[in-house]
Design an enzyme around this catalytic site. Sequence first.
Site, mmCIF file in Angstrom:
data_model
loop_
_atom_site.group_PDB
_atom_site.id
_atom_site.type_symbol
_atom_site.label_atom_id
_atom_site.label_comp_id
_atom_site.label_asym_id
_atom_site.label_seq_id
_atom_site.Cartn_x
_atom_site.Cartn_y
_atom_site.Cartn_z
ATOM 1 N NE ARG A 108 -40.948 -3.637 4.634
ATOM 2 C CZ ARG A 108 -41.578 -4.866 3.484
ATOM 3 N NH1 ARG A 108 -40.190 -4.830 2.776
ATOM 4 N NH2 ARG A 108 -42.346 -4.898 3.439
ATOM 5 C CG ASP A 120 -46.938 -7.377 1.381
ATOM 6 O OD1 ASP A 120 -47.337 -7.705 0.033
ATOM 7 O OD2 ASP A 120 -45.878 -7.794 2.528
#
Length: 540
Positions: free
Chosen positions: A172, A453
């Site tokens: 990603r 996150d």
Amino acid sequence: MNQESTMERQSSCIQITGNITANEFSTILNPDALTFLQSLVETFGDRLDALMALRDEKQAGYDNGLLPDFREDTQAIRNDKSWRVAPIPAPLQDRRVEITGPVERKMVINALNSGAKVFMCCFEDATAPSWGNMIQGQINLRDANRGTISYYDEKKDKSYSLNNNPALLIARPRGLHLPEQHIILNGKAIPGCLMDFALYFYHNYQPRSDKGLGVYYYLPKLESMEEAQWWSDVFTFTENYFNRDRGTIRATVLIETLPAVFQMDEILYAMRDHIVAMNCGRWDYIFSYIKTLKNHKDKILPDRHDVTMDKTFLNAYSQLLINTCHQRGALAMGGMSAFIPSKDPTEMAQVLTKVVEDKQRESTNGHDGTWVAHPGLVHTAMEIFDNHLGNRQNQLDYFPTSAADITAADLLTPCEGKRNEEGVRKNIRIALYYIEAWIRGVGCVPIYGLMEDAATAEISRASIWQWIHHGITLDDGQVFTAALFREWLSQELDTIKFEIGEESYSQRRFEETATLFDDISTASHFANFLTLPSYSLLVE
């Protein structure tokens, strides 16, 4: 040029201001890789700038009272039921459990060995984008694709290496909005997403081809069909540049912004030669809901811990994604379980109960797979999807019956929940813990039993900004103001000092973090991403 410290290396107009003498950094940033990267930036950089300006223009409309909706100009694409995305390659057809994590070397090995079908390795929300993290991450993924990755932990006196059946690796890159300040082209920082994409492709397309694999990506934070088309054109350019077959590059798009949920058909259509799936990026989606509708006082969400996937607007999002993907021949991936295992038996039982409930909902809704954040939860999620799927690789043939009736109002109506002091204080602590770790270069942080996150931290700070901005009344009758926030912010710094000890507190950057957090929470203008004002503070 000085080759022993911070270095500037030129390839035509491209300049590297970060250190490339450490370890194998120069092998990642070799002349051919830089030439390819420069070609991408020169071809697509200006167009990306225009897309970012269009985002701001659309957001200004939402700030002034408009609401996201299905597009009138693309109605023909949605109404034409005949088109499908390109067939899904065999290695990508069974993705029932995916694990996510940062590009840190030991964690890459553990994730690949976790028993999950796929490892989504993240240069974005799970990794703080320091120069060292970004380049070392490319080394780690290169070695993983070659099957040579290993790691020795001196503290534990333990060696790590790949097992015989590692998970399928998907990378990603960073979102379209984030620059890479250590690579300059014509006096301007290049897009971080193009750096991550280009270096990963350059170093891995051949080793993966030798194994019969394409190069697979997860794409974050798209907001429109036009942004999807930009990525598709980047892919096509790259396939032509390296004389690869069309469809060598395959992507899964995270539907994690509110504008994108109204353009899922259009995104699939724009990327039909390259897309294989969409994913419910639930945490960023909740953040995007707040950000997009931040000026709409009738769209305020409760505390983040009460915003769960069983709520009407999130369930509608999940079911619409499943129906849209399956109609077009694409997989529909479920979202993240951010829970992490606990050593306490009682707490662990509660964690498993919540994970099982979440994954059972996703499998019965029709998702083809799901995400977990920790190897210790792979087995639990896998068992649920194994029981539901049986011998099937996926459930592409399933269409939620209620999805056809989902309206824009269903996607926009907020849920009810608590708005209390306890929740605000916890959000303050979570944001402080996370942002402080992020500016030290750590992008994935266990906090109070959850793997946090950037996305979950974004929810915390966005909610606080919106509650201050609208002066909402908390459940106990207090009006939430900037002054009250600052009072609690100061007190929660003391709580953190107590939790981690004064010595540890003094060695870290909480005071600096608190100043930044105050600025972005009380400013009249909402910061689109906390990572942008934090970037200049990021340790190198």
